[in-house]
Scaffold this motif. Structure first.
Motif, PDB file in Angstrom:
ATOM      1  N   THR A 123       0.862  -1.174   0.000  1.00 44.61           N
ATOM      2  CA  THR A 123       0.000   0.000   0.000  1.00 44.61           C
ATOM      3  C   THR A 123       0.903   1.230   0.000  1.00 44.61           C
ATOM      4  O   THR A 123       2.002   1.208   0.553  1.00 44.61           O
ATOM      5  N   VAL A 124       0.433   2.285  -0.656  1.00 45.09           N
ATOM      6  CA  VAL A 124       1.217   3.510  -0.784  1.00 45.09           C
ATOM      7  C   VAL A 124       0.315   4.688  -0.452  1.00 45.09           C
ATOM      8  O   VAL A 124      -0.792   4.806  -0.978  1.00 45.09           O
ATOM      9  N   ARG A 125       0.807   5.548   0.415  1.00 48.22           N
ATOM     10  CA  ARG A 125       0.065   6.744   0.821  1.00 48.22           C
ATOM     11  C   ARG A 125       0.654   7.946   0.099  1.00 48.22           C
ATOM     12  O   ARG A 125       1.861   8.195   0.175  1.00 48.22           O
ATOM     13  N   VAL A 126      -0.196   8.671  -0.614  1.00 50.35           N
ATOM     14  CA  VAL A 126       0.255   9.820  -1.395  1.00 50.35           C
ATOM     15  C   VAL A 126      -0.507  11.057  -0.935  1.00 50.35           C
ATOM     16  O   VAL A 126      -1.748  11.068  -0.944  1.00 50.35           O
ATOM     17  N   ALA A 127       0.222  12.092  -0.526  1.00 47.73           N
ATOM     18  CA  ALA A 127      -0.401  13.329  -0.087  1.00 47.73           C
ATOM     19  C   ALA A 127      -1.032  14.058  -1.255  1.00 47.73           C
ATOM     20  O   ALA A 127      -0.544  13.994  -2.387  1.00 47.73           O
ATOM     21  N   ALA A 128      -2.114  14.758  -0.970  1.00 48.83           N
ATOM     22  CA  ALA A 128      -2.761  15.555  -2.003  1.00 48.83           C
ATOM     23  C   ALA A 128      -1.886  16.744  -2.366  1.00 48.83           C
ATOM     24  O   ALA A 128      -1.033  17.165  -1.594  1.00 48.83           O
ATOM     25  N   ALA A 129      -2.093  17.272  -3.558  1.00 48.10           N
ATOM     26  CA  ALA A 129      -1.328  18.446  -3.984  1.00 48.10           C
ATOM     27  C   ALA A 129      -1.697  19.639  -3.119  1.00 48.10           C
ATOM     28  O   ALA A 129      -2.816  19.762  -2.635  1.00 48.10           O
ATOM     29  N   GLY A 130      -0.744  20.508  -2.931  1.00 46.97           N
ATOM     30  CA  GLY A 130      -1.017  21.708  -2.148  1.00 46.97           C
ATOM     31  C   GLY A 130       0.035  21.941  -1.094  1.00 46.97           C
ATOM     32  O   GLY A 130       0.994  21.176  -0.960  1.00 46.97           O
ATOM     33  N   ASP A 131      -0.146  22.970  -0.318  1.00 42.17           N
ATOM     34  CA  ASP A 131       0.786  23.318   0.744  1.00 42.17           C
ATOM     35  C   ASP A 131       0.677  22.308   1.862  1.00 42.17           C
ATOM     36  O   ASP A 131      -0.390  22.118   2.456  1.00 42.17           O
ATOM     37  N   ALA A 132       1.776  21.640   2.171  1.00 37.83           N
ATOM     38  CA  ALA A 132       1.753  20.610   3.212  1.00 37.83           C
ATOM     39  C   ALA A 132       1.371  21.180   4.561  1.00 37.83           C
ATOM     40  O   ALA A 132       0.957  20.448   5.455  1.00 37.83           O
ATOM     41  N   LYS A 133       1.501  22.505   4.736  1.00 32.72           N
ATOM     42  CA  LYS A 133       1.136  23.112   6.010  1.00 32.72           C
ATOM     43  C   LYS A 133      -0.368  23.283   6.133  1.00 32.72           C
ATOM     44  O   LYS A 133      -0.899  23.526   7.201  1.00 32.72           O
ATOM     45  N   ASP A 134      -1.044  23.201   5.011  1.00 30.16           N
ATOM     46  CA  ASP A 134      -2.496  23.290   4.991  1.00 30.16           C
ATOM     47  C   ASP A 134      -3.064  21.905   5.247  1.00 30.16           C
ATOM     48  O   ASP A 134      -2.948  21.004   4.421  1.00 30.16           O
ATOM     49  N   THR A 135      -3.703  21.707   6.403  1.00 31.63           N
ATOM     50  CA  THR A 135      -4.160  20.371   6.816  1.00 31.63           C
ATOM     51  C   THR A 135      -5.080  19.757   5.778  1.00 31.63           C
ATOM     52  O   THR A 135      -4.946  18.593   5.409  1.00 31.63           O
ATOM     53  N   GLU A 136      -6.036  20.532   5.274  1.00 34.27           N
ATOM     54  CA  GLU A 136      -6.980  19.989   4.302  1.00 34.27           C
ATOM     55  C   GLU A 136      -6.274  19.604   3.015  1.00 34.27           C
ATOM     56  O   GLU A 136      -6.504  18.534   2.446  1.00 34.27           O
ATOM     57  N   ALA A 137      -5.358  20.451   2.551  1.00 36.08           N
ATOM     58  CA  ALA A 137      -4.655  20.170   1.305  1.00 36.08           C
ATOM     59  C   ALA A 137      -3.698  19.011   1.453  1.00 36.08           C
ATOM     60  O   ALA A 137      -3.373  18.337   0.483  1.00 36.08           O
ATOM     61  N   ALA A 138      -3.232  18.771   2.691  1.00 32.59           N
ATOM     62  CA  ALA A 138      -2.242  17.723   2.922  1.00 32.59           C
ATOM     63  C   ALA A 138      -2.870  16.354   3.134  1.00 32.59           C
ATOM     64  O   ALA A 138      -2.174  15.387   3.395  1.00 32.59           O
ATOM     65  N   GLU A 139      -4.203  16.261   3.077  1.00 34.53           N
ATOM     66  CA  GLU A 139      -4.851  14.965   3.214  1.00 34.53           C
ATOM     67  C   GLU A 139      -4.329  14.016   2.149  1.00 34.53           C
ATOM     68  O   GLU A 139      -4.090  14.412   1.015  1.00 34.53           O
ATOM     69  N   ALA A 140      -4.167  12.758   2.539  1.00 35.80           N
ATOM     70  CA  ALA A 140      -3.554  11.792   1.635  1.00 35.80           C
ATOM     71  C   ALA A 140      -4.540  10.708   1.235  1.00 35.80           C
ATOM     72  O   ALA A 140      -5.528  10.451   1.920  1.00 35.80           O
ATOM     73  N   THR A 141      -4.252  10.095   0.111  1.00 40.02           N
ATOM     74  CA  THR A 141      -5.001   8.935  -0.344  1.00 40.02           C
ATOM     75  C   THR A 141      -4.095   7.722  -0.271  1.00 40.02           C
ATOM     76  O   THR A 141      -2.927   7.788  -0.660  1.00 40.02           O
ATOM     77  N   GLU A 142      -4.637   6.616   0.217  1.00 34.88           N
ATOM     78  CA  GLU A 142      -3.878   5.384   0.287  1.00 34.88           C
ATOM     79  C   GLU A 142      -4.327   4.468  -0.839  1.00 34.88           C
ATOM     80  O   GLU A 142      -5.525   4.350  -1.124  1.00 34.88           O
ATOM     81  N   TYR A 143      -3.353   3.816  -1.490  1.00 36.71           N
ATOM     82  CA  TYR A 143      -3.634   2.972  -2.641  1.00 36.71           C
ATOM     83  C   TYR A 143      -3.143   1.555  -2.408  1.00 36.71           C
ATOM     84  O   TYR A 143      -2.110   1.342  -1.759  1.00 36.71           O
TER      85      TYR A 143
END
Length: 305
Positions: A123-143
């Motif tokens: 399984t691989v967890r990939v953070a969403a695009a955006g500023d990593a300091k922004d909690t909502e933008a930093a949400e990740a999807t696991e595949y």
């Protein structure tokens, strides 16, 4: 380095691996990059058991597998997913290795109860695009990522319950209440794959060595009994089992034919499946073709009875 890695290969080995994939500049970790890497892996590095058939199974340490892939070889799940996980680690992806098992459709109860340990899943967890300091933008999807089934998904599947469609192929994932996850692909060579939620450990593929020894040496193992090579692309799957070459294409229709002789066999293995053959001596080629032909004749005899 994430849990489950072994001694890292030298950077040059990864460069050769990426050249094999046709990806010179993989870029920063992203869902788009992950998808491109899996597609290239399935298209260019075959699922195959040449060395097992010759009685000299290659080890499954990821460092060895990375070098082998850079040199034009293939392998089966412990090699393929082991090296792919190491590559993803090297590129900065958040990878988790899992103990898994492959089952037939008649073994669904066993698949739900637990894993046989004959498969390495990722399984691989990939953070969403955006500023990593922004909690909502930093949400990740696991595949769910698997380059080690031969005829598995062409692209990663989101690790969420439900059906998935990729081209003409259908898959599904379901959460198992006590053990982990169950992947379904009816009619394939790996119709059921289950894997545990928890990580496989801290030593790369070391925990799979005993099962690799069984699968690569036991007379009861399908890898020992029969030659196989598989290659996946966007439209279908190329399969070479013994001397029978098949193309699985749900849209255009499936085809099948028997390869006539060793020249056609090796040309197909190298040309269609991308398995370089410079490691095979003339003696190796004779031995492999003899073994494949004998198994083919035995198979033909069972069909006549």
């Amino acid at each position: 380095m994430t849990p489950g890695t072994s001694t890292a290969p030298r950077p040059g080995a990864y460069a050769a691996y990426l050249r094999r994939l046709g990806i010179e500049e993989p870029g920063a970790p992203s869902a788009e990059g992950l998808f491109a890497l899996q597609r290239a892996h399935l298209e260019r590095i075959p699922y195959e058991n040449v060395d097992i058939q010759l009685g000299r199974a290659a080890g499954i340490d990821p460092e060895l597998s990375v070098r082998r892939f850079g040199a034009g070889r293939g392998g089966y799940c412990f090699h393929l997913n082991g090296a792919f996980a190491a590559l993803l680690d090297h590129l900065g992806y958040e990878v988790t290795r899992h103990v898994g098992g492959v089952y037939t459709e008649s073994e669904s109860e066993a698949a739900v109860r637990g894993e046989s340990g004959d498969h390495l899943a990722l399984t691989v967890r990939v953070a969403a695009a955006g500023d990593a300091k922004d909690t909502e933008a930093a949400e990740a999807t696991e595949y769910y990522v698997d380059a080690g089934l031969g005829d598995g998904p062409y692209e990663p599947l989101p690790l969420r319950e439900g059906p998935y469609r990729q081209g003409a192929f259908s898959y599904s994932l379901e959460r198992l209440p006590k053990t982990g996850w169950l992947y379904r692909h009816p009619g394939s060579s790996a119709p059921l794959v289950s894997f545990r939620t928890e990580p496989a450990g801290t030593a790369g593929t070391a925990g799979f060595e005993a099962e690799h020894l069984r699968l690569s040496t036991s007379e009861d193992s399908g890898f020992v009994r029969a030659f196989a090579a598989l290659r996946r692309d966007a439209d279908g799957i190329d399969v070479l089992r013994g001397r029978v070459l098949s193309r699985i294409d749900p849209v255009k229709g499936n085809t099948e034919r028997v390869l006539d002789g060793p020249e056609e066999f090796y040309a197909t293995l190298e040309g269609r499946f991308g398995r370089e053959l410079d490691d095979l001596t003339p003696t190796d080629r004779t031995a492999l073709w003899t073994r494949v032909s004998r198994a083919h004749e035995t198979w033909l005899a069972t069909r006549r009875t």
